[in-house]
Design an enzyme around this catalytic site. Structure first.
Site, short mmCIF file in Angstrom:
data_model
loop_
_atom_site.label_atom_id
_atom_site.label_comp_id
_atom_site.label_asym_id
_atom_site.label_seq_id
_atom_site.Cartn_x
_atom_site.Cartn_y
_atom_site.Cartn_z
N SER A 408 -76.93 17.19 14.69
CA SER A 408 -77.96 16.16 14.95
C SER A 408 -77.52 14.80 14.43
O SER A 408 -78.01 13.78 14.89
CB SER A 408 -79.25 16.54 14.22
OG SER A 408 -79.68 17.81 14.63
N HIS A 429 -76.37 18.01 21.96
CA HIS A 429 -77.44 18.02 20.95
C HIS A 429 -78.71 18.53 21.59
O HIS A 429 -79.39 17.80 22.31
CB HIS A 429 -77.63 16.60 20.39
CG HIS A 429 -78.71 16.52 19.35
ND1 HIS A 429 -79.52 15.42 19.20
CD2 HIS A 429 -79.13 17.42 18.42
CE1 HIS A 429 -80.39 15.65 18.21
NE2 HIS A 429 -80.14 16.85 17.72
N GLU A 441 -78.92 15.67 24.40
CA GLU A 441 -78.09 14.46 24.27
C GLU A 441 -76.65 14.89 24.42
O GLU A 441 -76.17 15.72 23.62
CB GLU A 441 -78.33 13.79 22.91
CG GLU A 441 -79.63 13.02 22.81
CD GLU A 441 -79.81 12.35 21.45
OE1 GLU A 441 -79.53 13.00 20.44
OE2 GLU A 441 -80.25 11.19 21.39
N ASN A 479 -82.66 10.52 17.20
CA ASN A 479 -82.91 10.64 15.76
C ASN A 479 -82.71 9.30 15.04
O ASN A 479 -83.35 9.04 14.01
CB ASN A 479 -82.00 11.71 15.15
CG ASN A 479 -82.53 13.11 15.43
OD1 ASN A 479 -83.69 13.26 15.85
ND2 ASN A 479 -81.70 14.11 15.25
#
Ligand code: T1G
Length: 690
Positions: A408, A429, A441, A479
């Site tokens: 992440s 991801h 992702e 994130n």
């Protein structure tokens, strides 16, 4: 006719073919061709019946979405359908692929419908912030009854041909579509009866006398009000089908459809429809294509590893899940099998399909088991040293495989450097729960080969995901922006807001959960450990963790939770801790309105999105929107953070950020250069070329 509509004759049957690749979407030129073809057969004494079919992969998949928002877009479909329905000769729709939206509405105007067994039929308009706008809400209830009509229109989900036949939507399922449709039309003509008129099914009558029954249907299928404008409009149109004469019902549907079509929510959904597809497109060098993945491997049998392995088996791909711990492996496999068994229980999966998936999933404790896999996804613990060791080992064991990490946050370039062939390394991801969340992702590392990137995008699509290509930075796109919102939540709590106020403001905005409840769900201790490792502090979140308040897992976090319940309850203890912390830090608290809370949390996120765009970490603003809608619950009817900011207008966003920065003294709150530049030019993020 026109290039997009052909008229041919098969004996005494006229065959009208729509040919508008890729999905035979309806546009003005198709309308013109259909009207001309129907007029031509109407008066041709040699013609006894008509078939309407489509060339290519599918029957009409709806109106052309790219045309819906154009001012010149005429409400043109109803006259086509009226011409079909009033044709004195039987008209048969020959259905294959996905007959959706305006496509199904054309088929509803036909007197009969025959279909291949694999055909899917639906009215997905609600997923575009619309309702069916060409008679679907009026004709469908008359054909299949209100129960099925409410379910189809309000879910937007298609049904298969078999169920459609059971419900009366399809007259026959045939193996050889074209020949069978012509034969069916010829038989209908031979009966010599007038074509079947719009079936005013008696199934509607009881509801006409029982408005409470309609309200119950609406409550069952429309769900809780969630800020979307389309569901209540759909209920109103469907009720009109039962309570009003047909022409009045059509007029009511048209008015409701046009209001939605011209409103901000449908524009947001249409933006996301195009953005999702743009995000998947890659400008690949000539001759470069995605590699075929016949077998995958997943390293790690924890929550993410097991979820990712399940995604491959669910998509019909053989996958080996590897974990050094036999116990973790058994637990991971057990979790997967329980989800399959639950799906069988709910009738969402057949027992045979479950057995097929079980056979596709193998497990091993020895890393050597990945040999032969074309793709290996590493989902081991979020620790750089561990990941580098795994990749160094994989480099030897699976020298030709593409190696993907599900990290992440960690630097994928550093992970790739642990191998002798960094070109074969990228990030995939996934988001938790991996079998549910659509977003992946696809992280392009510095040396990722174009073929490897293309394969990452292609395999994500094969898994039914929404892939978005992003660059390497801490937290990639989603994130990195989430971290900003989390920091702003902490700042706002110190400045005067309370957890329940923050969460109420964001759920009212359209998020399914507020940031404090999300933290309690994920576990506050996870971020706490990361902050401690980085020597960082978040005064309130740290104090909560130091008091053992990790969230739902400890029954107490920002909120408290009754045993066995996930419902957040305000906790005076926490609110007192927050007020005391502000005092300790010498901060004078002040009240915040819900609108201020939304701006304080989301405008800094948009600002970070602008920096991400300027750095090239995301190729376009729409990519950021697709990430936040599909990975973090940003309300789709607002189009995503960047589309939402564009709709507000960047000059206002710029000015509010400037005011927030003046109040907080935080440099990061000042509008990013791209915001300033675009606002000055009167442009939006959508104008930033990828
Ligand atoms: N209009 C224009 N283009 C469309 C389109 C549409 N309706 N549907 C698909 N495309 C394009 C898409 O952009 C892509 O283009 C290519 O087709 C393949 O799509 C009056 C007003 C049909 C199930 O909501 O659900 O009718 O990127 O990548 O995964 O009441 O597309 O290749 O250039 O998605 O195999 C209602 C939307 C419209 C259906 C195929 N209909 N489409 O999925 O391929 S509103 C819909 C889909 C309406 C009436 C109202 C899917 C699909 P490109 P794809 P796929």
């Amino acid at each position: 006719m026109t290039d997009l509509v052909r008229l041919e004759r098969d004996g005494d049957v006229a065959v009208i073919t729509i040919d508008n690749p890729p999905v035979n979407a309806l546009k003005a030129e198709v309308r013109a061709g259909l009207l001309a073809a129907i007029a031509a057969v109407q008066d041709d004494s040699r013609i006894g019946a008509v078939v309407i079919r489509c060339a290519g992969r599918t029957f009409v998949a709806g109106a052309d979405i790219s045309e819906l928002g154009k001012p010149a877009m005429q409400p043109y479909l109803p006259d086509v359908i009226e011409a079909i329905e009033t044709c004195p000769k039987p008209v048969v729709a020959a259905l294959h692929g996905t007959a959706l939206g305006g496509g199904l509405e054309i088929a509803l105007g036909c007197h009969y419908r025959v279909a291949l067994a694999a055909t899917r039929l639906g009215l997905p308009e609600i997923k575009l912030g619309l309702i069916p706008g060409a008679g679907g809400t009026q004709r469908l209830p008359r054909l299949v009854g209100p129960e099925t009509a409410f379910a189809m229109v309000l879910s937007g989900e298609p049904i298969g041909a078999e169920e459609a036949q059971t419900r009366g939507l399809v007259d026959a399922i045939v193996p050889d579509l074209d020949a069978a449709a012509v034969a069916f039309a010829r038989k209908a003509a031979a009966r010599g009866q007038p074509p079947r008129t719009r079936d005013r099914s008696e199934a509607i009558a009881p509801y006409g006398a029982d408005p409470a029954g309609l309200d119950a249907l609406a409550a069952k299928h429309a769900g809780r009000p969630d800020g979307r404008a389309a569901p209540p409009a759909a209920v109103e149109a469907l009720k009109a089908a039962v309570t009003l004469p047909f022409e009045e019902g059509i007029a009511r549907e048209r008015a409701l459809f046009v209001a939605l079509r011209d409103g901000p929510q449908s524009a947001a959904y249409r933006h996301l429809f195009a953005a999702e597809r743009a995000a998947m497109r890659l400008d690949l060098p000539a001759g470069v294509a995605a590699r075929r993945i016949g077998r995958a491997a997943v390293i790690g049998a924890g929550t993410m590893g097991a979820g990712i392995a399940a995604c491959f088996a669910n998509a019909g791909l053989p996958v080996v899940m590897v974990d050094v711990s036999a116990e973790s492996l058994a637990r991971g496999r057990d979790t997967i099998e329980k989800t399959w068994a639950a799906a069988v229980q709910r009738g969402k999966l057949t027992a045979a399909e479950m057995e097929r998936r079980r056979a596709l999933l193998t497990t091993a404790t020895d890393l050597a088991a990945v040999a032969g896999a074309e793709l290996v996804v590493e989902a081991a613990v979020e620790d750089m040293a561990v990941k580098r060791d795994v990749f160094a080992a994989l480099d030897t064991i699976a020298p030709d495989a593409i190696l993907a990490t599900n990290t992440s946050y960690l630097d994928i370039d550093a992970i790739a450097a642990a191998t002798r062939r960094p070109g074969r390394v990228l990030g995939l991801h996934f988001f938790s729960p991996a079998t549910v969340m659509r977003l992946v992702e696809v992280v392009r590392a510095a040396e990722t080969d174009p073929e490897v990137l293309a394969t990452g995008v292609a395999i994500a699509r094969t898994l039914g995901k929404v892939p978005v290509v992003v660059g390497v930075c801490h937290g990639f796109v989603g994130n990195r922006m989430l971290r900003v919102r989390t920091t702003e939540t902490e700042r706002l709590l110190l400045a005067g807001a309370l957890p329940y106020e923050i969460d109420a403001a964001l759920t009212e905005f359209g998020f399914p959960m507020g940031p404090c409840a999300v933290g309690d769900l994920a576990g506050l201790d996870i971020a706490w450990r990361m902050r401690k490792a980085q020597g960082a502090r978040a005064e309130i979140a740290d104090r909560l963790c130091e008091a053992g308040r990790f969230g739902q897992k400890t029954g107490r976090g920002y909120f408290r939770y009754e045993p066995g319940s996930r419902t957040p309850i305000r906790d005076p203890e926490v609110e007192a801790l927050i007020v005391a912390t502000s005092a300790t830090l010498g901060i004078t608290r002040r009240p915040f309105t819900a609108d201020e809370i939304v701006e304080r949390l989301l405008f800094p996120m948009v600002n970070e999105g602008a920096r991400i765009l300027a750095e090239g970490i995301a190729r376009r603003a729409g990519d950021i929107d697709v990430i936040w809608v599909n990975g973090y619950g940003f309300p789709a009817y607002r189009g995503g953070p960047m589309h939402w900011a564009d709709a507000i207008g960047l000059p206002r966003v710029r000015d509010r950020l400037t005011a927030i920065a003046a109040e907080t003294g935080e440099a990061s709150h000042a509008p990013a250069p791209l915001v300033v530049e675009l606002a000055a030019a009167g442009r939006g993020f959508a104008s930033v070329a990828s």
